[in-house]
Scaffold this motif. Structure first.
Motif, PDB file in Angstrom:
ATOM      1  N   UNK A  59       1.068  -0.943  -0.052  1.00 28.72           N
ATOM      2  CA  UNK A  59       0.128  -0.011  -0.039  1.00 28.72           C
ATOM      3  C   UNK A  59       1.512   0.962   0.019  1.00 28.72           C
ATOM      4  N   UNK A  60      -0.340   2.697  -0.151  1.00 35.28           N
ATOM      5  CA  UNK A  60       0.383   3.696  -0.295  1.00 35.28           C
ATOM      6  C   UNK A  60       1.257   3.805   1.232  1.00 35.28           C
ATOM      7  N   UNK A  61       2.757   4.264   1.157  1.00 38.14           N
ATOM      8  CA  UNK A  61       3.382   5.146   2.967  1.00 38.14           C
ATOM      9  C   UNK A  61       2.363   6.052   2.975  1.00 38.14           C
ATOM     10  N   UNK A  62       2.190   5.508   4.303  1.00 33.87           N
ATOM     11  CA  UNK A  62       1.684   6.754   5.250  1.00 33.87           C
ATOM     12  C   UNK A  62       2.434   7.803   5.369  1.00 33.87           C
ATOM     13  N   UNK A  63       1.504   9.165   5.222  1.00 30.37           N
ATOM     14  CA  UNK A  63       2.157  10.691   4.904  1.00 30.37           C
ATOM     15  C   UNK A  63       2.237  10.896   6.777  1.00 30.37           C
ATOM     16  N   UNK A  64       1.179  10.643   6.888  1.00 30.08           N
ATOM     17  CA  UNK A  64       0.582  11.886   8.348  1.00 30.08           C
ATOM     18  C   UNK A  64       1.309  11.371   9.706  1.00 30.08           C
ATOM     19  N   UNK A  69      -0.864  13.840  13.324  1.00 27.57           N
ATOM     20  CA  UNK A  69      -2.893  12.603  14.591  1.00 27.57           C
ATOM     21  C   UNK A  69      -2.898  14.204  15.911  1.00 27.57           C
ATOM     22  N   UNK A  70      -2.288  14.237  16.342  1.00 30.30           N
ATOM     23  CA  UNK A  70      -2.941  14.680  17.430  1.00 30.30           C
ATOM     24  C   UNK A  70      -3.025  16.091  17.077  1.00 30.30           C
ATOM     25  N   UNK A  71      -2.699  16.724  16.114  1.00 30.46           N
ATOM     26  CA  UNK A  71      -2.436  18.132  16.047  1.00 30.46           C
ATOM     27  C   UNK A  71      -3.893  18.048  15.037  1.00 30.46           C
ATOM     28  N   UNK A  86     -11.324  22.931   5.846  1.00 32.41           N
ATOM     29  CA  UNK A  86      -9.917  24.070   6.716  1.00 32.41           C
ATOM     30  C   UNK A  86      -8.909  23.158   7.170  1.00 32.41           C
ATOM     31  N   UNK A  87      -9.043  22.210   7.978  1.00 30.28           N
ATOM     32  CA  UNK A  87      -8.008  21.388   8.712  1.00 30.28           C
ATOM     33  C   UNK A  87      -7.016  21.656   7.866  1.00 30.28           C
ATOM     34  N   UNK A  88      -6.984  20.577   7.058  1.00 32.76           N
ATOM     35  CA  UNK A  88      -6.088  20.805   6.077  1.00 32.76           C
ATOM     36  C   UNK A  88      -5.454  21.844   5.771  1.00 32.76           C
ATOM     37  N   UNK A  89      -6.158  22.783   5.518  1.00 33.44           N
ATOM     38  CA  UNK A  89      -5.067  23.705   5.206  1.00 33.44           C
ATOM     39  C   UNK A  89      -4.165  24.153   6.302  1.00 33.44           C
ATOM     40  N   UNK A  90      -4.966  24.476   7.377  1.00 37.97           N
ATOM     41  CA  UNK A  90      -4.384  24.787   8.600  1.00 37.97           C
ATOM     42  C   UNK A  90      -2.594  23.531   8.536  1.00 37.97           C
ATOM     43  N   UNK A 103      -7.738  12.753   3.190  1.00 38.33           N
ATOM     44  CA  UNK A 103      -6.917  11.686   4.285  1.00 38.33           C
ATOM     45  C   UNK A 103      -7.746  12.668   5.872  1.00 38.33           C
ATOM     46  N   UNK A 104      -7.583  13.823   6.109  1.00 36.82           N
ATOM     47  CA  UNK A 104      -7.763  14.609   6.949  1.00 36.82           C
ATOM     48  C   UNK A 104      -9.930  14.188   7.833  1.00 36.82           C
ATOM     49  N   UNK A 105     -10.347  13.130   6.803  1.00 41.85           N
ATOM     50  CA  UNK A 105     -11.544  12.920   6.507  1.00 41.85           C
ATOM     51  C   UNK A 105     -10.987  11.245   7.626  1.00 41.85           C
ATOM     52  N   UNK A 106     -10.091  10.859   6.755  1.00 38.37           N
ATOM     53  CA  UNK A 106      -9.706   9.849   7.418  1.00 38.37           C
ATOM     54  C   UNK A 106      -9.561   9.649   8.597  1.00 38.37           C
ATOM     55  N   UNK A 107      -8.361  10.718   9.086  1.00 35.34           N
ATOM     56  CA  UNK A 107      -7.536  10.995  10.307  1.00 35.34           C
ATOM     57  C   UNK A 107      -9.103  10.943  11.413  1.00 35.34           C
ATOM     58  N   UNK A 108     -10.217  11.626  10.876  1.00 30.66           N
ATOM     59  CA  UNK A 108     -10.880  11.772  12.048  1.00 30.66           C
ATOM     60  C   UNK A 108     -12.336  11.033  11.973  1.00 30.66           C
ATOM     61  N   UNK A 109     -11.978  10.126  11.624  1.00 27.98           N
ATOM     62  CA  UNK A 109     -12.697   8.977  11.844  1.00 27.98           C
ATOM     63  C   UNK A 109     -11.884   8.158  12.756  1.00 27.98           C
ATOM     64  N   UNK A 110     -10.340   8.232  12.332  1.00 28.99           N
ATOM     65  CA  UNK A 110     -10.108   6.928  13.179  1.00 28.99           C
ATOM     66  C   UNK A 110     -10.886   7.645  15.076  1.00 28.99           C
ATOM     67  N   UNK A 111     -11.022   8.692  15.004  1.00 27.00           N
ATOM     68  CA  UNK A 111     -10.833   9.601  15.986  1.00 27.00           C
ATOM     69  C   UNK A 111     -12.109   9.358  16.929  1.00 27.00           C
TER      70      UNK A 111
END
Length: 342
Positions: A59-64, A69-71, A86-90, A103-111
């Motif tokens: 698979x594709x290497x993880x970028x974040x 993730x905590x940020x 908005x979070x992506x731009x920040x 990718x941001x949505x995927x991280x949020x789903x993990x939380x």
């Protein structure tokens, strides 16, 4: 927050050689500008697998990174209505890390954070919250016998064609304008009727049809005298009237009449429909009318069905609503005078 440095295969080989030559792990970490834990994990991997290179990943290497993730989580929690873009731009402006909104949505789903429709509530100022806290503090210890003395009243408007936004239609692709798939509506909802009602654990008033604008004189002559006063007398000597702070309810003529007939009136905090159990009566009344098929053809039929369903609501349902008053006060205080689930 600079991105964590990743060791190349050459650096891993150099670290392995230095460690075999007896160089301490901390010194190796300083030479390679990484944390000592990186060198420790490298040693553990060598003892376990006999090699220092990373295993081939699928698979594709993880970028974040985990720090990023905590940020992302810290950005989302205080600003619940922030979008993934908005979070992506920040994130890009702060860490120089470029990722997609998905990718941001995927991280949020993990939380456990997923986009949902917000609950709509009235605007509460600091004064409104303070008044709500004061009301709930005063009544949170009331027992059911005390709430049984209260006559809860309110007005509500019902449209001939309610637009609740929850109607769905079954159709295939390309059938957007097919016969039966278009919801036909009249302008301004086809008209509406306003009704007034009162409930207590012991009795309910008749459902009164408010014609035109409700004024103080209208409220006194058509509602208070013929409906409220007899209902309070039936409840008992300690009966209490609850009505909100609408201008017709607080007019000079109405206040004078209340004093003349010696009606005990409950002080009510503004913008507190969630503390009034009769609001759930209106919701249930609306649901019952919408279950009629076909729907009401005119305002007269709508009013007839409203009065019919009002009289048919079970007394146990009304008692359960009023018995929830203590929990409403508890939850309002827990939210510091803010919105509640009611």
């Amino acid at each position: 927050m600079p991105p964590r440095r990743k060791l190349s295969d050459l650096d891993r080989g150099r670290a392995k050689g230095w460690r075999q030559d007896g160089v301490a792990a901390r010194q190796v970490a300083q030479r390679l500008a990484v944390a000592p834990s990186v060198i420790t994990r490298l040693k553990q991997r060598f003892h376990a697998t006999g090699r220092v290179q990373e295993r081939q990943r699928s698979g594709r290497p993880r970028v974040i990174t985990q720090r990023e993730d905590r940020f992302i989580q810290r950005q989302a929690m205080p600003q619940r209505m922030a979008t993934a873009n908005n979070i992506r731009q920040h994130l890009k402006a702060t860490t120089n890390t470029v990722v997609s909104s998905q990718t941001i949505r995927n991280r949020l789903h993990n939380f456990g954070l997923r986009a949902r429709g917000p609950v709509r509530g009235t605007t509460l100022s600091a004064n409104h919250r303070a008044a709500r806290r004061a009301y709930c503090t005063q009544h949170v210890r009331w027992q059911r016998q005390q709430w049984a003395q209260v006559l809860f009243t309110d007005e509500s408007r019902f449209c001939l064609e309610p637009a609740d936004g929850r109607i769905r239609v079954l159709r295939r692709r390309g059938e957007r304008f097919a016969e039966g798939a278009v919801l036909e509506r009249q302008r301004f909802g086809g008209g509406s009727v306003m009704v007034w009602g009162g409930i207590s654990t012991r009795r309910r008033t008749s459902l009164y049809h408010v014609v035109g604008n409700l004024t103080g004189v209208h409220y006194q002559n058509e509602i208070l005298e013929p409906l409220v006063v007899p209902a309070l007398q039936a409840i008992g000597l300690r009966a209490i009237l609850q009505d909100d702070n609408a201008p017709p309810h607080r007019s000079a003529a109405v206040n004078t009449f209340i004093q003349q007939v010696r009606v005990n009136r409950m002080l009510w905090s503004a913008k507190s429909p969630d503390l009034n159990p009769i609001e759930h009566m209106w919701d249930e009344l609306c649901r019952r009318v919408q279950q009629h098929h076909p729907p009401p053809a005119n305002l007269g039929q709508l009013l007839q069905w409203l009065q019919q369903e009002w009289n048919g609501l079970p007394r146990a349902f009304i008692c359960n609503l009023i018995h929830s008053m203590r929990q409403r006060c508890v939850e309002c205080l827990a939210h510091n005078g803010g919105h509640t689930r009611y």
